[in-house]
Motif scaffolding. Structure first.
Motif, PDB file in Angstrom:
ATOM      1  N   TRP A 147       0.730  -1.084  -0.242  1.00  0.00           N
ATOM      2  CA  TRP A 147       0.031  -0.090   0.033  1.00  0.00           C
ATOM      3  C   TRP A 147       0.831   1.167  -0.042  1.00  0.00           C
ATOM      4  CZ3 TRP A 147       0.830  -3.247   4.054  1.00  0.00           C
ATOM      5  CH2 TRP A 147       1.375  -2.930   5.093  1.00  0.00           C
ATOM      6  N   ASP A 148       0.295   2.360  -0.578  1.00  0.00           N
ATOM      7  CA  ASP A 148       1.067   3.605  -0.638  1.00  0.00           C
ATOM      8  C   ASP A 148      -0.177   4.594   0.063  1.00  0.00           C
ATOM      9  OD1 ASP A 148       2.927   5.535  -1.472  1.00  0.00           O
ATOM     10  OD2 ASP A 148       1.450   6.044  -2.935  1.00  0.00           O
ATOM     11  N   THR A 149       0.507   5.260   0.972  1.00  0.00           N
ATOM     12  CA  THR A 149      -0.335   6.492   1.595  1.00  0.00           C
ATOM     13  C   THR A 149      -0.046   7.668   1.279  1.00  0.00           C
ATOM     14  OG1 THR A 149      -1.278   4.929   3.451  1.00  0.00           O
ATOM     15  CG2 THR A 149      -1.644   7.352   3.737  1.00  0.00           C
ATOM     16  N   THR A 150      -0.851   8.716   0.937  1.00  0.00           N
ATOM     17  CA  THR A 150      -0.548  10.030   0.770  1.00  0.00           C
ATOM     18  C   THR A 150      -1.481  10.870   1.573  1.00  0.00           C
ATOM     19  OG1 THR A 150      -1.770  10.206  -1.289  1.00  0.00           O
ATOM     20  CG2 THR A 150       0.658   9.661  -1.398  1.00  0.00           C
ATOM     21  N   THR A 170      -5.292   6.326   0.564  1.00  0.00           N
ATOM     22  CA  THR A 170      -4.227   5.122   0.613  1.00  0.00           C
ATOM     23  C   THR A 170      -4.845   4.175  -0.526  1.00  0.00           C
ATOM     24  OG1 THR A 170      -4.085   4.969   2.809  1.00  0.00           O
ATOM     25  CG2 THR A 170      -3.317   2.973   1.772  1.00  0.00           C
ATOM     26  N   ARG A 171      -3.672   3.815  -1.488  1.00  0.00           N
ATOM     27  CA  ARG A 171      -4.006   2.763  -2.398  1.00  0.00           C
ATOM     28  C   ARG A 171      -3.544   1.295  -2.191  1.00  0.00           C
ATOM     29  NH1 ARG A 171      -5.460   3.468  -7.730  1.00  0.00           N
ATOM     30  NH2 ARG A 171      -5.166   6.211  -7.453  1.00  0.00           N
ATOM     31  N   PHE A 172      -4.182   0.440  -2.267  1.00  0.00           N
ATOM     32  CA  PHE A 172      -3.708  -1.005  -1.916  1.00  0.00           C
ATOM     33  C   PHE A 172      -3.478  -1.895  -3.319  1.00  0.00           C
ATOM     34  CE2 PHE A 172      -5.120  -0.096   2.306  1.00  0.00           C
ATOM     35  CZ  PHE A 172      -4.244  -0.872   3.122  1.00  0.00           C
ATOM     36  N   VAL A 175       0.177 -15.634  -9.570  1.00  0.00           N
ATOM     37  CA  VAL A 175      -1.306 -16.154 -10.237  1.00  0.00           C
ATOM     38  C   VAL A 175      -1.912 -14.721 -10.572  1.00  0.00           C
ATOM     39  CG1 VAL A 175      -3.144 -17.374  -9.735  1.00  0.00           C
ATOM     40  CG2 VAL A 175      -1.081 -17.903  -8.576  1.00  0.00           C
ATOM     41  N   THR A 176      -2.385 -14.085 -10.060  1.00  0.00           N
ATOM     42  CA  THR A 176      -3.161 -12.986 -10.324  1.00  0.00           C
ATOM     43  C   THR A 176      -3.298 -11.631  -9.517  1.00  0.00           C
ATOM     44  OG1 THR A 176      -5.634 -12.481 -11.042  1.00  0.00           O
ATOM     45  CG2 THR A 176      -4.933 -13.836  -9.156  1.00  0.00           C
ATOM     46  N   THR A 177      -3.736 -10.453  -9.944  1.00  0.00           N
ATOM     47  CA  THR A 177      -3.806  -9.482  -8.894  1.00  0.00           C
ATOM     48  C   THR A 177      -4.906  -9.609  -8.085  1.00  0.00           C
ATOM     49  OG1 THR A 177      -2.716  -7.794 -10.254  1.00  0.00           O
ATOM     50  CG2 THR A 177      -4.173  -7.008  -8.807  1.00  0.00           C
ATOM     51  N   VAL A 178      -5.207  -9.742  -6.992  1.00  0.00           N
ATOM     52  CA  VAL A 178      -6.458 -10.012  -6.060  1.00  0.00           C
ATOM     53  C   VAL A 178      -7.095  -8.793  -5.885  1.00  0.00           C
ATOM     54  CG1 VAL A 178      -7.160 -10.922  -3.973  1.00  0.00           C
ATOM     55  CG2 VAL A 178      -5.326 -12.202  -4.897  1.00  0.00           C
ATOM     56  N   HIS A 179      -6.355  -7.717  -5.764  1.00  0.00           N
ATOM     57  CA  HIS A 179      -7.067  -6.448  -5.292  1.00  0.00           C
ATOM     58  C   HIS A 179      -6.317  -5.353  -5.959  1.00  0.00           C
ATOM     59  CE1 HIS A 179      -9.584  -3.394  -3.399  1.00  0.00           C
ATOM     60  NE2 HIS A 179      -8.349  -3.110  -2.972  1.00  0.00           N
ATOM     61  N   SER A 180      -6.653  -4.233  -6.378  1.00  0.00           N
ATOM     62  CA  SER A 180      -6.127  -3.084  -6.912  1.00  0.00           C
ATOM     63  C   SER A 180      -7.181  -2.025  -6.366  1.00  0.00           C
ATOM     64  CB  SER A 180      -5.695  -2.870  -8.395  1.00  0.00           C
ATOM     65  OG  SER A 180      -5.159  -1.888  -8.653  1.00  0.00           O
ATOM     66  N   THR A 181      -6.804  -0.974  -5.655  1.00  0.00           N
ATOM     67  CA  THR A 181      -7.723   0.068  -5.167  1.00  0.00           C
ATOM     68  C   THR A 181      -8.161   0.950  -6.442  1.00  0.00           C
ATOM     69  OG1 THR A 181      -6.643   0.268  -2.788  1.00  0.00           O
ATOM     70  CG2 THR A 181      -7.763   2.042  -3.819  1.00  0.00           C
ATOM     71  N   LEU A 195      -7.169   4.969   5.274  1.00  0.00           N
ATOM     72  CA  LEU A 195      -6.313   3.866   5.115  1.00  0.00           C
ATOM     73  C   LEU A 195      -7.000   2.368   5.609  1.00  0.00           C
ATOM     74  CD1 LEU A 195      -3.770   2.109   5.649  1.00  0.00           C
ATOM     75  CD2 LEU A 195      -3.517   3.043   7.738  1.00  0.00           C
ATOM     76  N   ALA A 196      -7.665   2.651   7.070  1.00  0.00           N
ATOM     77  CA  ALA A 196      -8.709   1.743   7.510  1.00  0.00           C
ATOM     78  C   ALA A 196      -9.549   0.956   6.588  1.00  0.00           C
ATOM     79  CB  ALA A 196      -9.165   2.010   8.935  1.00  0.00           C
ATOM     80  N   ALA A 197     -10.340   1.887   5.975  1.00  0.00           N
ATOM     81  CA  ALA A 197     -11.569   1.645   4.974  1.00  0.00           C
ATOM     82  C   ALA A 197     -10.946   0.894   4.164  1.00  0.00           C
ATOM     83  CB  ALA A 197     -12.338   2.798   4.549  1.00  0.00           C
ATOM     84  N   GLU A 198      -9.798   1.292   3.276  1.00  0.00           N
ATOM     85  CA  GLU A 198      -9.334   0.528   1.947  1.00  0.00           C
ATOM     86  C   GLU A 198      -8.387  -0.613   2.690  1.00  0.00           C
ATOM     87  OE1 GLU A 198      -9.762   1.456  -1.044  1.00  0.00           O
ATOM     88  OE2 GLU A 198     -10.980   3.117  -0.173  1.00  0.00           O
ATOM     89  N   ALA A 199      -8.120  -0.752   3.668  1.00  0.00           N
ATOM     90  CA  ALA A 199      -7.631  -1.916   4.246  1.00  0.00           C
ATOM     91  C   ALA A 199      -8.644  -2.881   4.395  1.00  0.00           C
ATOM     92  CB  ALA A 199      -7.011  -1.929   5.682  1.00  0.00           C
ATOM     93  N   GLU A 200      -9.870  -2.703   4.986  1.00  0.00           N
ATOM     94  CA  GLU A 200     -10.881  -3.434   4.944  1.00  0.00           C
ATOM     95  C   GLU A 200     -11.452  -3.988   3.510  1.00  0.00           C
ATOM     96  OE1 GLU A 200     -13.969  -1.895   7.200  1.00  0.00           O
ATOM     97  OE2 GLU A 200     -12.890  -1.436   9.051  1.00  0.00           O
ATOM     98  N   VAL A 201     -11.305  -3.332   2.734  1.00  0.00           N
ATOM     99  CA  VAL A 201     -11.828  -3.770   1.122  1.00  0.00           C
ATOM    100  C   VAL A 201     -10.927  -4.591   0.774  1.00  0.00           C
ATOM    101  CG1 VAL A 201     -12.116  -2.798  -0.885  1.00  0.00           C
ATOM    102  CG2 VAL A 201     -13.218  -1.485   0.771  1.00  0.00           C
ATOM    103  N   CYS A 202      -9.536  -4.195   0.713  1.00  0.00           N
ATOM    104  CA  CYS A 202      -8.470  -5.201   0.346  1.00  0.00           C
ATOM    105  C   CYS A 202      -8.646  -6.584   1.001  1.00  0.00           C
ATOM    106  CB  CYS A 202      -7.190  -4.537   0.567  1.00  0.00           C
ATOM    107  SG  CYS A 202      -5.915  -5.589   0.045  1.00  0.00           S
TER     108      CYS A 202
END
Length: 260
Positions: A58-61, A71-73, A89-95, A101-108
């Motif tokens: 992840w990268d947080t600005t 934040t982008r995961f 194998v694959t990209t499981v998640h991309s924001t 941060l907390a909300a995007e972490a939960e989505v990921c």
């Protein structure tokens, strides 16, 4: 499950570990690579790399204040490919759009958990299953190609007497191997008998965000089946070397059903 680390970590790491744990996964921080490793909860940390696992980055600005950071995961799935190598194998998640941060972490974390529960599930297989409902299967007018930069599903279609082209299906991201939860829409291009694309996509869904993979695959398969069953006429448009050539009113390009 308690979270343990061998050294102090940043608050963001603790947040990500907590989200993955809450989603029912095992997870630990790898300080050497600066990523969090996620794996099934029943797998001990020492055996995390023995099977399928996911790396989370992840990268947080922003000002780093609550609800103000962005934040982008990115989460990528890996499987062993002969020690000490691993195959992605694959990209499981991309924001889609950076957020707190907390909300995007939960989505990921939810996306990672969904993949872990069905690690063999990819969008391409969903599409192939939908096509099979209409009798469109490999060896029966359908071919699948996996490439280094793009994957395609091609279906042979009759354009006229003894004239055949193809309907080529691709994901807007270029791959058939993304997880269904990250599907952004199928696009179908008509290719002429020379293998060249003709005009704009004849079927297109999505606007950059995710769409329901099962529904989109079913709709795309139904569209392709309609094209195969409809009488098509091959006009002389393919022979013209001009941009956006005009077609006569009997040309099948007028009759092809389009997505909504």
């Amino acid at each position: 499950m308690s979270i343990t680390t061998s050294a102090p970590v940043l608050p963001s790491v603790t947040t990500v570990l907590g989200a993955l744990t809450a989603a029912g996964l095992g997870a630990h921080y790898d300080p050497d690579d600066g990523v969090v490793i996620a794996y099934p909860a029943a797998v001990p940390k020492a055996n995390a790399f023995d099977g399928a696992h996911v790396t989370v980055q992840w990268d947080t600005t922003g000002p780093q204040q609550p609800h103000e950071d962005r934040t982008r995961f990115t989460a990528s799935a890996w499987i062993p490919d002969g020690p000490p190598d691993y195959h992605e194998v694959t990209t499981v998640h991309s924001t889609a759009a950076p957020g707190p941060l907390a909300a995007e972490a939960e989505v990921c974390a939810r996306a990672v958990a969904a993949w872990m529960s069905h690690p063999a599930s990819i969008a391409g297989n969903t599409l192939l299953s939908a096509l099979a409902v209409h009798g469109i299967t490999p060896g029966n007018g359908l071919s699948v190609a996996y490439g280094g930069h793009s994957d395609t599903v091609s279906v042979t279609i009759q354009l006229g007497r003894d004239t055949y082209g193809t309907l080529v299906v691709a994901d807007q991201a270029g791959s058939l191997r993304h997880v269904p939860a990250q599907h952004t829409g199928w696009s179908v291009f008509l290719h002429d008998e020379r293998g060249e694309a003709v005009g704009d996509p004849v079927y297109l869904t999505g606007d950059g965000g995710t769409v329901d993979c099962a529904q989109d695959s079913s709709a795309a398969a139904r569209f392709i089946a309609d094209c195969l069953s409809a009488p098509l006429r091959h006009c002389c448009c393919y022979a013209r070397e001009s941009h956006n050539p005009r077609h006569d009113r009997e040309c099948h390009l007028y009759a092809l059903p389009r997505s909504v």
